[in-house]
Design a protein around this motif. Sequence first.
Motif, PDB file in Angstrom:
ATOM      1  N   TYR A  36      37.617  26.138  43.916  1.00  0.00           N
ATOM      2  CA  TYR A  36      37.029  24.816  43.802  1.00  0.00           C
ATOM      3  C   TYR A  36      37.890  23.831  44.584  1.00  0.00           C
ATOM      4  O   TYR A  36      39.110  23.962  44.657  1.00  0.00           O
ATOM      5  CB  TYR A  36      36.968  24.358  42.338  1.00  0.00           C
ATOM      6  CG  TYR A  36      35.868  25.012  41.532  1.00  0.00           C
ATOM      7  CD1 TYR A  36      36.025  26.276  40.977  1.00  0.00           C
ATOM      8  CD2 TYR A  36      34.660  24.348  41.330  1.00  0.00           C
ATOM      9  CE1 TYR A  36      35.007  26.869  40.245  1.00  0.00           C
ATOM     10  CE2 TYR A  36      33.639  24.932  40.593  1.00  0.00           C
ATOM     11  CZ  TYR A  36      33.820  26.186  40.059  1.00  0.00           C
ATOM     12  OH  TYR A  36      32.813  26.767  39.333  1.00  0.00           O
ATOM     13  N   GLN A  38      38.721  19.695  44.784  1.00  0.00           N
ATOM     14  CA  GLN A  38      38.600  18.472  43.990  1.00  0.00           C
ATOM     15  C   GLN A  38      39.226  17.312  44.735  1.00  0.00           C
ATOM     16  O   GLN A  38      40.438  17.281  44.937  1.00  0.00           O
ATOM     17  CB  GLN A  38      39.263  18.648  42.623  1.00  0.00           C
ATOM     18  CG  GLN A  38      39.056  17.466  41.694  1.00  0.00           C
ATOM     19  CD  GLN A  38      39.673  17.686  40.325  1.00  0.00           C
ATOM     20  OE1 GLN A  38      40.579  18.495  40.160  1.00  0.00           O
ATOM     21  NE2 GLN A  38      39.193  16.953  39.335  1.00  0.00           N
ATOM     22  N   ARG A  41      39.825  11.637  41.935  1.00  0.00           N
ATOM     23  CA  ARG A  41      38.926  10.946  41.015  1.00  0.00           C
ATOM     24  C   ARG A  41      37.488  11.469  41.076  1.00  0.00           C
ATOM     25  O   ARG A  41      36.533  10.737  40.783  1.00  0.00           O
ATOM     26  CB  ARG A  41      38.972   9.435  41.238  1.00  0.00           C
ATOM     27  CG  ARG A  41      40.322   8.859  40.885  1.00  0.00           C
ATOM     28  CD  ARG A  41      40.344   7.349  40.979  1.00  0.00           C
ATOM     29  NE  ARG A  41      41.640   6.848  40.530  1.00  0.00           N
ATOM     30  CZ  ARG A  41      41.912   6.500  39.278  1.00  0.00           C
ATOM     31  NH1 ARG A  41      40.979   6.569  38.354  1.00  0.00           N
ATOM     32  NH2 ARG A  41      43.112   6.072  38.950  1.00  0.00           N
ATOM     33  N   LYS A  42      37.347  12.725  41.466  1.00  0.00           N
ATOM     34  CA  LYS A  42      36.031  13.364  41.490  1.00  0.00           C
ATOM     35  C   LYS A  42      36.073  14.647  40.674  1.00  0.00           C
ATOM     36  O   LYS A  42      37.152  15.135  40.317  1.00  0.00           O
ATOM     37  CB  LYS A  42      35.633  13.715  42.927  1.00  0.00           C
ATOM     38  CG  LYS A  42      35.528  12.529  43.864  1.00  0.00           C
ATOM     39  CD  LYS A  42      34.310  11.698  43.549  1.00  0.00           C
ATOM     40  CE  LYS A  42      34.124  10.616  44.604  1.00  0.00           C
ATOM     41  NZ  LYS A  42      32.962   9.743  44.285  1.00  0.00           N
ATOM     42  N   GLY A  43      34.901  15.191  40.373  1.00  0.00           N
ATOM     43  CA  GLY A  43      34.848  16.483  39.699  1.00  0.00           C
ATOM     44  C   GLY A  43      35.068  17.621  40.676  1.00  0.00           C
ATOM     45  O   GLY A  43      34.854  17.471  41.880  1.00  0.00           O
ATOM     46  N   PRO A  44      35.529  18.784  40.189  1.00  0.00           N
ATOM     47  CA  PRO A  44      35.679  19.952  41.070  1.00  0.00           C
ATOM     48  C   PRO A  44      34.324  20.378  41.637  1.00  0.00           C
ATOM     49  O   PRO A  44      33.319  20.350  40.930  1.00  0.00           O
ATOM     50  CB  PRO A  44      36.242  21.024  40.140  1.00  0.00           C
ATOM     51  CG  PRO A  44      36.820  20.284  38.980  1.00  0.00           C
ATOM     52  CD  PRO A  44      35.969  19.075  38.815  1.00  0.00           C
ATOM     53  N   LEU A  46      32.383  23.582  43.811  1.00  0.00           N
ATOM     54  CA  LEU A  46      32.536  24.978  44.180  1.00  0.00           C
ATOM     55  C   LEU A  46      32.603  25.121  45.699  1.00  0.00           C
ATOM     56  O   LEU A  46      31.752  24.621  46.427  1.00  0.00           O
ATOM     57  CB  LEU A  46      31.365  25.786  43.629  1.00  0.00           C
ATOM     58  CG  LEU A  46      31.420  27.285  43.875  1.00  0.00           C
ATOM     59  CD1 LEU A  46      32.583  27.910  43.104  1.00  0.00           C
ATOM     60  CD2 LEU A  46      30.105  27.926  43.467  1.00  0.00           C
ATOM     61  N   LEU A  88      41.612  24.471  43.456  1.00  0.00           N
ATOM     62  CA  LEU A  88      41.779  25.192  42.188  1.00  0.00           C
ATOM     63  C   LEU A  88      41.165  26.580  42.300  1.00  0.00           C
ATOM     64  O   LEU A  88      40.006  26.713  42.718  1.00  0.00           O
ATOM     65  CB  LEU A  88      41.077  24.442  41.049  1.00  0.00           C
ATOM     66  CG  LEU A  88      41.551  23.025  40.763  1.00  0.00           C
ATOM     67  CD1 LEU A  88      40.376  22.091  40.588  1.00  0.00           C
ATOM     68  CD2 LEU A  88      42.396  23.012  39.515  1.00  0.00           C
TER      69      LEU A  88
ATOM     70  N   PHE B  90      36.072  16.830  31.772  1.00  0.00           N
ATOM     71  CA  PHE B  90      34.995  17.293  32.638  1.00  0.00           C
ATOM     72  C   PHE B  90      34.028  18.168  31.866  1.00  0.00           C
ATOM     73  O   PHE B  90      34.432  19.073  31.134  1.00  0.00           O
ATOM     74  CB  PHE B  90      35.536  18.090  33.827  1.00  0.00           C
ATOM     75  CG  PHE B  90      36.233  17.261  34.852  1.00  0.00           C
ATOM     76  CD1 PHE B  90      37.613  17.197  34.900  1.00  0.00           C
ATOM     77  CD2 PHE B  90      35.491  16.536  35.779  1.00  0.00           C
ATOM     78  CE1 PHE B  90      38.259  16.423  35.838  1.00  0.00           C
ATOM     79  CE2 PHE B  90      36.128  15.767  36.735  1.00  0.00           C
ATOM     80  CZ  PHE B  90      37.511  15.708  36.763  1.00  0.00           C
ATOM     81  N   GLY B 104      30.546  17.865  36.293  1.00  0.00           N
ATOM     82  CA  GLY B 104      30.251  16.445  36.354  1.00  0.00           C
ATOM     83  C   GLY B 104      31.391  15.693  37.008  1.00  0.00           C
ATOM     84  O   GLY B 104      32.402  16.283  37.412  1.00  0.00           O
TER      85      GLY B 104
END
Lengths: 116, 112
Positions: A36, A38, A41-44, A46, A88, B90, B104
């Motif tokens: 992943y 990232q 300040r964002k979500g992981p 894929l 990640l 998350f 999210g």
Amino acid sequence: QKEVEQDPGPLSVPEGAIVSLNCTYSNSAFQYFMWYRQYSRKGPELLMYTYSSGNKEDGRFTAQVDKSSKYISLFIRDSQPSDSATYLCAMSQAYAGGTSYGKLTFGQGTILTVHP
Amino acid sequence: DAGITQSPRYKITETGRQVTLMCHQTWSHSYMFWYRQDLGHGLRLIYYSAAADITDKGEVPDGYVVSRSKTENFPLTLESATRSQTSVYFCASSSRTATEAFFGQGTRLTVV
């Protein structure tokens, strides 16, 4: 000992460099392997997904899995400043019934900075 | 909009208060997860759910409660917030036939 170990870095490279990111794991039941990305300040999100030993390529990215050594890698060729992010590794077990299917175990994440 | 959304994006609360973080997905994914992300620990699983009305504990469940009455929603409740629960939370979901999860944007929670 954690099930998944990942060097947190930080890793700083010049633009155009080849980047190698690595994870080791101890649980032989892990069969699915993911990387992943990232951004701050964002979500992981894929990046790569594989379930077998060997290499999988997608553009500038190559995911490598060595189940015998319990070692996975992500290579980034011709790295760009836009690749600067936390990477990640994540793993999960094969389906064996029950409700635990799909749980991901993550490494700590490696912070990568690519300088122009 | 299709996808997985969390609310609120940012929250400040006081020690001892109850807080609920919301998660909604539009894919009809069977599996949903709550993770927390802290420096030095990466992403750690709090709770997960295989389907509506089926939930189970993850690695760090203490102090949290979940419910899943509908497939698309998976709220996480901190019953009595503590400073150690300051974190980024998350929510994620995945389908029955896939293991990769989709995340999210996260909720940044500060407990003062």
